[in-house]
Motif scaffolding. Sequence first.
Motif, PDB file in Angstrom:
ATOM      1  N   LEU A   1       0.806  -1.215   0.000  1.00 24.03           N
ATOM      2  CA  LEU A   1       0.000   0.000   0.000  1.00 24.03           C
ATOM      3  C   LEU A   1       0.841   1.267   0.000  1.00 24.03           C
ATOM      4  N   ASN A   2       2.154   1.143   0.088  1.00 24.57           N
ATOM      5  CA  ASN A   2       3.035   2.299   0.076  1.00 24.57           C
ATOM      6  C   ASN A   2       3.539   2.635  -1.325  1.00 24.57           C
ATOM      7  N   SER A   3       3.260   1.790  -2.302  1.00 24.44           N
ATOM      8  CA  SER A   3       3.734   2.009  -3.666  1.00 24.44           C
ATOM      9  C   SER A   3       2.576   2.439  -4.559  1.00 24.44           C
ATOM     10  N   THR A   4       2.908   3.287  -5.504  1.00 30.71           N
ATOM     11  CA  THR A   4       1.916   3.717  -6.484  1.00 30.71           C
ATOM     12  C   THR A   4       1.919   2.748  -7.644  1.00 30.71           C
ATOM     13  N   GLN A   5       0.756   2.308  -8.030  1.00 29.07           N
ATOM     14  CA  GLN A   5       0.649   1.437  -9.189  1.00 29.07           C
ATOM     15  C   GLN A   5       0.355   2.286 -10.412  1.00 29.07           C
ATOM     16  N   TYR A   6       0.843   1.814 -11.549  1.00 28.15           N
ATOM     17  CA  TYR A   6       0.654   2.536 -12.804  1.00 28.15           C
ATOM     18  C   TYR A   6      -0.322   1.792 -13.687  1.00 28.15           C
ATOM     19  N   PHE A   7      -1.154   2.559 -14.328  1.00 32.94           N
ATOM     20  CA  PHE A   7      -2.109   2.000 -15.283  1.00 32.94           C
ATOM     21  C   PHE A   7      -1.981   2.802 -16.562  1.00 32.94           C
ATOM     22  N   LYS A   8      -1.648   2.126 -17.652  1.00 34.37           N
ATOM     23  CA  LYS A   8      -1.444   2.808 -18.919  1.00 34.37           C
ATOM     24  C   LYS A   8      -2.591   2.471 -19.862  1.00 34.37           C
ATOM     25  N   VAL A   9      -3.171   3.510 -20.427  1.00 39.36           N
ATOM     26  CA  VAL A   9      -4.236   3.335 -21.402  1.00 39.36           C
ATOM     27  C   VAL A   9      -3.694   3.741 -22.762  1.00 39.36           C
ATOM     28  N   ASN A  10      -3.787   2.848 -23.735  1.00 42.41           N
ATOM     29  CA  ASN A  10      -3.385   3.174 -25.099  1.00 42.41           C
ATOM     30  C   ASN A  10      -4.583   3.733 -25.837  1.00 42.41           C
ATOM     31  N   ASN A  11      -4.478   5.004 -26.237  1.00 37.18           N
ATOM     32  CA  ASN A  11      -5.572   5.634 -26.963  1.00 37.18           C
ATOM     33  C   ASN A  11      -5.619   5.173 -28.416  1.00 37.18           C
TER      34      ASN A  11
END
Length: 86
Positions: free
Chosen positions: A4-14
């Motif tokens: 819970l201390n790390s930021t997760q990344y979510f990438k959206v390809n347009n």
Amino acid sequence: MPDLNSTQYFKVNNETEIAVKDILEAVYIALTEKGYNPVSQIVGYIMSGDPTYVTSYKNARYLIMKVERDELLEELLKNYIEVNLK
């Protein structure tokens, strides 16, 4: 348990990514259909970076500008080596 201390990344390809070879093929076809010498025009674009070497017919100019010039050169060289030197 997730950290819970790390930021997760979510990438959206347009846009759907198109392979460099597919872009080169589309540009080659468009230039040929418009009566240009596609090899000379693509070389002119790679050497100068001036997109006006590529016709806007069939969105060829837009497509080729989506790829870095060094990526175009890399794809061309890779293909040349595979066909002629192996």
